[in-house]
Scaffold this motif. Structure first.
Motif, PDB file in Angstrom:
ATOM      1  N   TRP A 114      36.241  30.568  36.067  1.00 45.48           N
ATOM      2  CA  TRP A 114      37.063  31.750  35.876  1.00 45.48           C
ATOM      3  C   TRP A 114      38.525  31.326  35.746  1.00 45.48           C
TER       4      TRP A 114
ATOM      5  N   LEU B 285      34.890  30.311  25.216  1.00 42.52           N
ATOM      6  CA  LEU B 285      35.487  31.360  26.040  1.00 42.52           C
ATOM      7  C   LEU B 285      34.565  32.564  26.120  1.00 42.52           C
TER       8      LEU B 285
ATOM      9  N   CYS C 141      34.162  36.575  28.453  1.00 41.57           N
ATOM     10  CA  CYS C 141      34.788  37.507  29.386  1.00 41.57           C
ATOM     11  C   CYS C 141      33.735  38.477  29.900  1.00 41.57           C
TER      12      CYS C 141
ATOM     13  N   ARG D  95      38.115  41.249  25.218  1.00 43.03           N
ATOM     14  CA  ARG D  95      39.543  41.085  25.476  1.00 43.03           C
ATOM     15  C   ARG D  95      40.160  40.247  24.368  1.00 43.03           C
TER      16      ARG D  95
ATOM     17  N   VAL E 251      42.715  37.422  23.426  1.00 44.07           N
ATOM     18  CA  VAL E 251      43.345  36.310  24.122  1.00 44.07           C
ATOM     19  C   VAL E 251      44.184  35.499  23.138  1.00 44.07           C
TER      20      VAL E 251
ATOM     21  N   GLU F 194      31.502  39.135  26.158  1.00 42.95           N
ATOM     22  CA  GLU F 194      30.679  38.590  27.227  1.00 42.95           C
ATOM     23  C   GLU F 194      29.948  37.330  26.808  1.00 42.95           C
TER      24      GLU F 194
END
Length: 266
Positions: free
Chosen positions: A18, A42, A44, A49, A51, A66
Motif C-alpha cells: 500500500w 498499480l 487501487c 483513481r 494517478v 482494482e
C-alpha cells in the motif's frame, strides 16, 4: 510513503504494498545511467483513481482501478544512494545501516568512528579475526557481522568508516528471492545477538514481542477463523513458531556467552 509487504493472490496476483497519497520509490538503474524504461503494476482497492507517476521531469497520468495495470515511465535523474556507512545500534535493539538509501551528497565524506561494520565490505586485521575466532556459525546469515562487531567492542576494538573506500553492493542479492528464509533468520538472529550483548530490559522486551506476535497470529488466524467457520490460515503462525523454536534452540549458547563475557566493556 510505502507500507510493508502484503499478500493477496486473488486481487493483485501476489505481493503488493500500500502507498500513501504521495509515495517515493527508488528503482535500481541498469547500466549506471538514465534512459531505462521502468514499469510499475498499480492497483487501487478503493475504486478507479487518477494517478500521476513522476520521474525527473517526466510525468505520466493514468487511471488505476482494482485490477492491476502497468504504467511505464523513463527513468532519469539517476543518483547514488548509500547502502552502509557503518552500522548503528539503537536503544530499542535494532541494528541499522548508517545512511541506508539516503542520496549520497557527501554527508559521509569525513572518516568517523562507527559502532560496527557490514560484512558486505570490510577490512579486518588478522589479529582481530584470530582473537574473536571468526563469525558465530549458529547465526549463519544476517546479524553475524553485527555480532562480531559487538564482540570486538567488548574486547577493546574500534571501527572506522573510511569514505575514500567505495564498494558497489547489490543489497540482499544472496537471499533476495527467499523471503521466508530472510524473515526467519533476521528475526531469530536479532534475538540471539541481543541475548548475547544487549541490556536485560531490551532482551526481555524483544522476546516478549515475539511471544505476543505468535499469540496474536494464533488467535487471529486459527482460533477466530475456526470460530467463524473459516479455514484457518497457519502461514504466520508457522513462521513465528519456527522463529521461536530456533531462538529457543540457540539461546542457551547465547546466554553462556553473556555470562562469560558480561564483565567486559562494550
Amino acid at each position: 510513503g510505502f507500507w510493508g509487504w502484503e499478500h493477496d493472490a486473488i486481487a493483485v496476483g501476489g505481493r503488493f504494498r500500500w502507498t500513501s497519497g504521495d509515495a517515493r520509490l527508488l528503482v535500481p538503474a541498469t547500466g549506471g545511467g538514465g534512459g531505462t524504461r521502468v514499469e510499475l503494476d498499480l492497483a487501487c482497492g478503493l475504486g478507479a483513481r487518477d494517478v500521476e507517476v513522476r520521474c525527473g521531469d517526466e510525468r505520466v497520468h493514468a487511471s488505476v482501478a482494482e485490477r492491476p495495470s502497468t504504467v511505464g515511465v523513463v527513468a532519469s535523474g539517476v543518483f547514488d544512494v548509500v547502502n552502509n556507512a557503518g552500522t548503528e545500534w539503537r536503544e530499542d535493539g535494532s541494528s541499522v545501516d548508517r545512511g541506508f538509501l539516503d542520496a549520497d551528497t557527501g554527508q559521509f565524506d569525513e572518516q568517523a568512528e562507527v559502532f560496527g561494520w557490514s560484512g558486505a565490505a570490510v577490512l579486518l586485521r588478522a589479529a582481530y579475526v584470530s582473537e574473536l575466532g571468526g563469525f558465530d556459525e549458529a547465526l549463519f546469515l544476517y546479524y553475524e557481522d553485527n555480532d562480531m562487531s559487538w564482540r570486538g567492542r567488548r574486547r577493546g576494538w574500534r571501527y572506522a568508516c573510511v569514505p575514500a573506500s567505495v564498494v558497489r553492493h547489490e543489497h540482499s542479492a544472496t537471499a533476495g528471492s527467499a523471503a521466508a528464509l530472510v524473515h526467519h533468520l533476521m528475526r531469530r538472529n536479532r534475538l540471539l545477538v541481543l541475548t548475547k550483548h544487549a541490556p536485560g530490559e531490551v532482551v526481555v522486551r524483544a522476546v516478549g514481542e515475539l511471544v505476543r506476535d505468535l499469540g496474536a497470529a494464533a488467535w487471529r488466524d486459527v482460533v477466530r477463523a475456526a470460530a467463524a467457520g473459516r479455514r484457518p490460515r497457519i502461514g504466520d503462525v508457522k513462521s513465528l513458531a519456527r522463529v521461536t523454536a530456533g531462538y529457543a534452540r540457540h539461546a542457551p549458547g547465547a546466554l553462556r556467552y553473556r555470562v562469560r563475557e558480561g564483565g567486559r566493556a562494550s
